[in-house]
Design a protein around this motif. Structure first.
Motif, short mmCIF file in Angstrom:
data_model
loop_
_atom_site.label_atom_id
_atom_site.label_comp_id
_atom_site.label_asym_id
_atom_site.label_seq_id
_atom_site.Cartn_x
_atom_site.Cartn_y
_atom_site.Cartn_z
N MET A 1 0.84 -1.18 0.00
CA MET A 1 0.00 0.00 0.00
C MET A 1 0.89 1.24 0.00
O MET A 1 1.88 1.31 0.71
CB MET A 1 -0.91 0.03 1.21
N THR A 2 0.47 2.21 -0.75
CA THR A 2 1.21 3.45 -0.80
C THR A 2 0.44 4.55 -0.08
O THR A 2 -0.75 4.41 0.22
CB THR A 2 1.44 3.87 -2.28
N ALA A 3 1.15 5.64 0.16
CA ALA A 3 0.53 6.75 0.89
C ALA A 3 -0.57 7.42 0.07
O ALA A 3 -1.52 7.97 0.63
CB ALA A 3 1.60 7.77 1.27
N ILE A 4 -0.47 7.35 -1.24
CA ILE A 4 -1.46 8.00 -2.10
C ILE A 4 -2.83 7.34 -1.98
O ILE A 4 -3.86 7.97 -2.22
CB ILE A 4 -0.97 8.04 -3.57
N GLU A 5 -2.85 6.07 -1.57
CA GLU A 5 -4.13 5.37 -1.41
C GLU A 5 -4.92 5.91 -0.22
O GLU A 5 -6.13 5.73 -0.15
CB GLU A 5 -3.89 3.88 -1.26
N PHE A 6 -4.22 6.55 0.73
CA PHE A 6 -4.89 7.10 1.90
C PHE A 6 -5.28 8.55 1.71
O PHE A 6 -5.86 9.17 2.61
CB PHE A 6 -3.99 6.98 3.14
N LEU A 7 -5.00 9.11 0.56
CA LEU A 7 -5.31 10.52 0.29
C LEU A 7 -6.81 10.82 0.42
O LEU A 7 -7.17 11.83 1.05
CB LEU A 7 -4.78 10.93 -1.08
N PRO A 8 -7.73 10.00 -0.12
CA PRO A 8 -9.16 10.31 0.07
C PRO A 8 -9.58 10.33 1.54
O PRO A 8 -10.40 11.16 1.94
CB PRO A 8 -9.87 9.18 -0.69
N VAL A 9 -8.99 9.46 2.34
CA VAL A 9 -9.33 9.46 3.77
C VAL A 9 -8.83 10.74 4.43
O VAL A 9 -9.55 11.37 5.22
CB VAL A 9 -8.72 8.21 4.46
N LEU A 10 -7.61 11.16 4.09
CA LEU A 10 -7.07 12.39 4.67
C LEU A 10 -7.87 13.61 4.21
O LEU A 10 -8.09 14.54 5.00
CB LEU A 10 -5.60 12.53 4.29
N VAL A 11 -8.31 13.62 2.96
CA VAL A 11 -9.13 14.72 2.47
C VAL A 11 -10.47 14.76 3.22
O VAL A 11 -10.95 15.83 3.60
CB VAL A 11 -9.35 14.61 0.94
N MET A 12 -11.05 13.60 3.46
CA MET A 12 -12.31 13.54 4.21
C MET A 12 -12.12 14.02 5.65
O MET A 12 -12.94 14.80 6.16
CB MET A 12 -12.86 12.11 4.22
N ILE A 13 -11.05 13.61 6.30
CA ILE A 13 -10.79 14.06 7.67
C ILE A 13 -10.58 15.57 7.69
O ILE A 13 -11.11 16.26 8.56
CB ILE A 13 -9.58 13.30 8.25
N ALA A 14 -9.81 16.08 6.73
CA ALA A 14 -9.58 17.53 6.67
C ALA A 14 -10.90 18.27 6.43
O ALA A 14 -11.14 19.33 7.04
CB ALA A 14 -8.58 17.85 5.58
N GLY A 15 -11.76 17.73 5.58
CA GLY A 15 -13.05 18.36 5.33
C GLY A 15 -13.93 18.38 6.57
O GLY A 15 -14.57 19.40 6.87
#
Length: 121
Positions: A1-15
């Protein structure tokens, strides 16, 4: 797994953090701020507080019952998914859940024997 796969989760948390922060900020600007002693008093069905609640102290039984309620609610939350996947996890999963329920029953028996469930007037 790469860090880019967690980007949607981080965007959701930031939102979510952004929406919560904006909501709290806007509500702090719009709400009325008029504290006075009667407003800050504990409210008991339109009557002046009297007895144990007037001092802000509650008996320990309230807290013990609340903790026991949370423990058994968590047990129920574990039982539903376990029942759904019981065929896939087999005998080992059944034994593990039996041990889990047994430990909870031991805790319940301990609380009962210590008198945590008895209500004294």
């Amino acid at each position: 797994m790469t860090a880019i796969e967690f980007l949607p989760v981080l965007v959701m948390i930031a939102g979510v953090v952004l929406v919560v922060g904006a909501t709290l900020f806007v509500s702090s600007l719009l709400r009325p701020s008029n504290p006075y002693p009667e407003k800050n008093m504990p409210y008991e069905c339109g009557m002046d507080p009297a007895g144990e609640a007037a001092g802000g102290r509650f008996r320990v039984q309230f807290y013990i019952l609340a903790i026991l309620l949370v423990v058994f609610d968590v047990e129920t939350m574990f039982l539903f998914p376990w029942a759904v996947v019981l065929k896939e996890i087999g005998l080992i999963g059944f034994i593990e859940m039996f041990v889990f329920i047994s430990l909870l029953l031991v805790g319940f028996a301990y609380a009962w024997l210590k008198g945590a469930l008895e209500w004294e007037a």
